[in-house]
Write an enzyme that holds these catalytic residues in place. Structure first.
Site: not given
Ligand code: 13P
Length: 251
Positions: A11, A168
């Protein structure tokens, strides 16, 4: 037999110093035993070249978090799939829920991005998933089906030949609340069933990975499910030790 994929979605986190440290540790820690699993790192775009250079000679693959649907043009601030190809990017996330929710990306835009990525011979990682409200209303499978069918309608099932789907659930992203292995498996089986209605053989070959609060202590159980072919990891991928453990959880 589907080859597992574990992808790190950093991210909007990182710095030159952090990238140096993290990738050095991943290259050292994941040097062996990668035969059963593809491991990809999706850094923020400015660090693609740095990761590419640090990972050279290792088996780590490069991914990108976002892309524009056109290959070039007057699109200030955007990055094209052709540009990503210059940095050996193999995987490109499209339709991440943060893009859908915070940047108003709709199904058609996601489909255009998917097509642009396939068009460059890269692997689109199509992210799908329902919100908590949708799950509680019993609409989870319908919502995911609509997200998937929109891309199938625009790109054709053939475009999925090499694609990856990431389930997700929005309520599990960054919340520490993971889908249970049973919940995740049920949705993955449903996704594979939708694909099978279009092309049975392709559905069996398509990798479907799970994302949403995957950690070192829950990865093995999730990855052990019949239709879960790996993970898309956010927060835990910024911790080299945790990410290596998650990669090693693929059986
Ligand atoms: P997290 O593992 O921080 O929950 O994030 C998942 C995600 O959005 C991966 O693209």
């Amino acid at each position: 037999m589907r080859r597992a994929l574990v992808a790190a979605n950093w991210k909007m986190h990182g710095s030159k110093a952090l990238v140096d440290e993290l990738v050095d540790r991943l290259v050292a820690g994941l040097g062996q035993g990668l035969n059963a699993v593809d491991i990809a790192i999706c850094p923020p775009a400015p660090y693609l070249q740095q990761v590419q250079e640090l990972a050279r000679g290792s088996e780590l693959l490069l991914g990108a978090q976002n892309v524009h649907g056109e290959n070039s043009g007057a699109f200030t601030g955007e990055v094209s799939a052709a540009m990503l190809a210059d940095f050996d990017v193999r995987f490109v996330l499209v339709g991440h829920s943060e893009r859908r929710n915070l940047f108003a990306e709709d199904d058609l835009l996601v489909a255009r991005k998917f097509a642009a990525v396939s068009g460059q011979g890269q692997i689109p990682v199509l992210c799908v998933g329902e919100s908590l409200q949708e799950r509680e209303a019993g609409q989870a499978e319908t919502v995911v089906q609509e997200q998937l069918e929109a891309v199938l309608a625009h790109c054709g099932v053939g475009a999925f030949a090499d694609a990856v789907i990431a389930y997700e659930p929005v309520w599990a992203i960054g919340t520490g609340r993971t889908a249970s292995p049973e919940q995740a498996q049920a949705m993955h089986a449903s996704i594979r069933g939708i694909l099978a209605q279009h092309d049975k053989e392709l559905a069996e070959k398509t990798r479907i990975v799970y994302g949403g609060s995957v950690k070192a202590d829950n990865a093995a159980q999730l990855f052990a499910q019949a239709d879960i072919d790996g993970g898309l990891i956010g927060g835990a991928s910024l911790d080299a030790t945790a990410f290596i453990q998650i990669c090693n959880s693929v059986s």
